[in-house]
Design an enzyme around this catalytic site. Sequence first.
Site, PDB file in Angstrom:
ATOM      1  N   ARG A   1      50.476 -13.951  21.910  1.00 42.25           N
ATOM      2  CA  ARG A   1      49.338 -13.059  21.891  1.00 42.25           C
ATOM      3  C   ARG A   1      49.784 -11.899  21.551  1.00 42.25           C
ATOM      4  O   ARG A   1      49.198 -10.814  21.038  1.00 42.25           O
ATOM      5  CB  ARG A   1      48.545 -13.186  23.069  1.00 42.25           C
ATOM      6  CG  ARG A   1      47.682 -14.506  23.271  1.00 42.25           C
ATOM      7  CD  ARG A   1      46.724 -15.001  22.176  1.00 42.25           C
ATOM      8  NE  ARG A   1      45.710 -14.220  21.839  1.00 42.25           N
ATOM      9  CZ  ARG A   1      44.478 -14.189  22.602  1.00 42.25           C
ATOM     10  NH1 ARG A   1      44.408 -14.899  23.864  1.00 42.25           N
ATOM     11  NH2 ARG A   1      43.903 -13.216  22.526  1.00 42.25           N
TER      12      ARG A   1
ATOM     13  N   ARG B   1      36.027  -6.645  22.072  1.00 45.44           N
ATOM     14  CA  ARG B   1      35.389  -8.155  22.503  1.00 45.44           C
ATOM     15  C   ARG B   1      34.192  -7.996  23.063  1.00 45.44           C
ATOM     16  O   ARG B   1      33.748  -7.256  24.037  1.00 45.44           O
ATOM     17  CB  ARG B   1      36.319  -8.353  23.783  1.00 45.44           C
ATOM     18  CG  ARG B   1      35.863  -9.633  24.284  1.00 45.44           C
ATOM     19  CD  ARG B   1      36.716 -10.435  25.181  1.00 45.44           C
ATOM     20  NE  ARG B   1      37.850 -11.201  24.899  1.00 45.44           N
ATOM     21  CZ  ARG B   1      38.673 -12.098  25.191  1.00 45.44           C
ATOM     22  NH1 ARG B   1      38.662 -12.342  26.433  1.00 45.44           N
ATOM     23  NH2 ARG B   1      39.726 -12.521  24.606  1.00 45.44           N
TER      24      ARG B   1
ATOM     25  N   CYS C   1      43.609 -22.385  24.444  1.00 45.09           N
ATOM     26  CA  CYS C   1      43.521 -20.952  24.355  1.00 45.09           C
ATOM     27  C   CYS C   1      43.772 -20.244  25.478  1.00 45.09           C
ATOM     28  O   CYS C   1      44.069 -19.000  25.582  1.00 45.09           O
ATOM     29  CB  CYS C   1      42.320 -20.388  23.689  1.00 45.09           C
ATOM     30  SG  CYS C   1      40.860 -20.985  24.213  1.00 45.09           S
TER      31      CYS C   1
ATOM     32  N   HIS D   1      37.262 -16.145  17.219  1.00 46.56           N
ATOM     33  CA  HIS D   1      38.413 -15.650  17.953  1.00 46.56           C
ATOM     34  C   HIS D   1      39.708 -15.345  16.784  1.00 46.56           C
ATOM     35  O   HIS D   1      40.554 -16.200  17.026  1.00 46.56           O
ATOM     36  CB  HIS D   1      38.656 -16.416  18.981  1.00 46.56           C
ATOM     37  CG  HIS D   1      39.531 -15.598  20.359  1.00 46.56           C
ATOM     38  ND1 HIS D   1      40.011 -14.475  19.995  1.00 46.56           N
ATOM     39  CD2 HIS D   1      40.049 -16.246  21.430  1.00 46.56           C
ATOM     40  CE1 HIS D   1      40.810 -14.104  21.126  1.00 46.56           C
ATOM     41  NE2 HIS D   1      40.544 -15.229  22.088  1.00 46.56           N
TER      42      HIS D   1
ATOM     43  N   GLN E   1      43.332 -15.274  18.316  1.00 46.48           N
ATOM     44  CA  GLN E   1      43.913 -16.505  18.872  1.00 46.48           C
ATOM     45  C   GLN E   1      44.558 -17.258  17.800  1.00 46.48           C
ATOM     46  O   GLN E   1      45.579 -17.937  17.990  1.00 46.48           O
ATOM     47  CB  GLN E   1      42.728 -17.092  19.736  1.00 46.48           C
ATOM     48  CG  GLN E   1      43.279 -18.179  20.484  1.00 46.48           C
ATOM     49  CD  GLN E   1      43.877 -18.059  21.806  1.00 46.48           C
ATOM     50  OE1 GLN E   1      43.307 -17.190  22.378  1.00 46.48           O
ATOM     51  NE2 GLN E   1      44.961 -18.685  22.168  1.00 46.48           N
TER      52      GLN E   1
ATOM     53  N   ASP F   1      39.519 -26.340  24.454  1.00 48.38           N
ATOM     54  CA  ASP F   1      38.985 -24.770  25.006  1.00 48.38           C
ATOM     55  C   ASP F   1      38.012 -25.346  26.021  1.00 48.38           C
ATOM     56  O   ASP F   1      37.747 -26.341  26.261  1.00 48.38           O
ATOM     57  CB  ASP F   1      38.171 -24.203  23.652  1.00 48.38           C
ATOM     58  CG  ASP F   1      37.779 -23.090  23.904  1.00 48.38           C
ATOM     59  OD1 ASP F   1      37.911 -22.399  24.978  1.00 48.38           O
ATOM     60  OD2 ASP F   1      36.907 -22.457  23.175  1.00 48.38           O
TER      61      ASP F   1
HETATM   62  N1   CP Z   1      42.672 -16.652  25.527  1.00 51.94           N
HETATM   63  C1   CP Z   1      42.080 -15.510  25.650  1.00 51.94           C
HETATM   64  O1   CP Z   1      41.286 -14.783  24.884  1.00 51.94           O
HETATM   65  O2   CP Z   1      42.253 -15.057  27.012  1.00 51.94           O
HETATM   66  P1   CP Z   1      41.511 -13.986  27.671  1.00 51.94           P
HETATM   67  O3   CP Z   1      40.187 -14.364  27.705  1.00 51.94           O
HETATM   68  O4   CP Z   1      42.214 -13.982  29.203  1.00 51.94           O
HETATM   69  O5   CP Z   1      41.844 -12.841  26.872  1.00 51.94           O
HETATM   70  N1  NVA Z   2      35.487 -20.506  23.866  1.00 53.67           N
HETATM   71  C1  NVA Z   2      35.941 -19.524  24.895  1.00 53.67           C
HETATM   72  C2  NVA Z   2      37.162 -18.942  24.571  1.00 53.67           C
HETATM   73  C3  NVA Z   2      38.015 -18.191  25.600  1.00 53.67           C
HETATM   74  C4  NVA Z   2      39.306 -17.562  25.203  1.00 53.67           C
HETATM   75  C5  NVA Z   2      34.931 -18.236  25.398  1.00 53.67           C
HETATM   76  O1  NVA Z   2      34.592 -17.820  24.433  1.00 53.67           O
HETATM   77  O2  NVA Z   2      34.738 -18.145  26.420  1.00 53.67           O
END
Ligand code: CP
Ligand code: NVA
Length: 313
Positions: free
Chosen positions: A297, A106, A268, A133, A136, A228
């Site tokens: 997930r 990430r 999400c 993502h 997701q 989101d």
């Molecule tokens: N939706 C998601 O990726 O959650 P986190 O940021 O908590 O991993």
């Molecule tokens: N768009 C959001 C998604 C979080 C899972 C972000 O990037 O923070």
Amino acid sequence: MIDTNKHFLRLADWSEERIVETINTAMRLKQDLKAGRPTPELQGMSVGMFFEKPSLRTITTFQVGINQLGGFPVLLAPDSIGLGKRESVKDVARCLSRWVNAIVVRCFKQNLIEQLAEYGSVPVVNALTDDYHPCQAIAFAQMIREQIGELKGKTVAFIGDGNNVANSFTALAARTGMNFTLACPKGFEQPKAFIDEMMPDFEKRGTKYRVFNDPKEAVKDADILYSDVWVSMGQEGEKDTKQSHFLPFRIDAELLKHAPSHVKVSHCLPAHRGDEITDEVMDNLELNMSYEEAENRLHAHKAVLVEVMKAYK
Ligand code: CP
Ligand code: NVA
């Protein structure tokens, strides 16, 4: 040259067949877990995990999932590794590849994950970047199959920013025969080059990709409304500007009046209650499928790892 089939850098890199196979595997692994059947599909393998941004769901479910598959998750602390600072990305990728069987990342820039894929020799899995993502999207698809039905012909109305989650959901829709609607303020649409890449898939399947600046228009024919955060991780400096633009793009009881009566909602997560979605919607567990998606997930991540290892072995 990166072999995009070896990795999971973007959902758009994978074919419809492979995406559907991964969703099927996630559903099978969920049943196996519930039935207490062992699934030692990563037995003896180790997976490096590098998270530059915060996480609850992704970091927990990858670790739990790897453990359930008989593998060992190695949590790499970004400060300690100093990727690109203490050591070049190239050298980190080359060393890590000699110890672990896959790397889950990430990070902010898609380019960083691409470099790890280019210079390492093991599969790299995108656990969220500024642009995509994909994990997701697999959990979302599994939730749709379980809670609503077949993906083909369903319409998702995404109320929010045209960035990472929206991009991966667009790829999911394009590849699996769903219609995708984005409702966002002017200037917050998805990157044109990416949409141009996805359009032939929509055209081939006769499905629709649409953008509205009025959320009420966008939800009219939706089977699921998606939300989101208005301000993504790393965009905190833009909070005031974004909040003023996104105020009308909130899933609340008023917006739901414009959607079909069978509509479901998901997010999400993490949700900023009172901004992009209200408490009332979040706490209506008949309507809100976010927690079912969050549960998935775990199964989606296990399926993605099984899929990349299958291709790599
Ligand atoms: N939706 C998601 O990726 O959650 P986190 O940021 O908590 O991993
Ligand atoms: N768009 C959001 C998604 C979080 C899972 C972000 O990037 O923070």
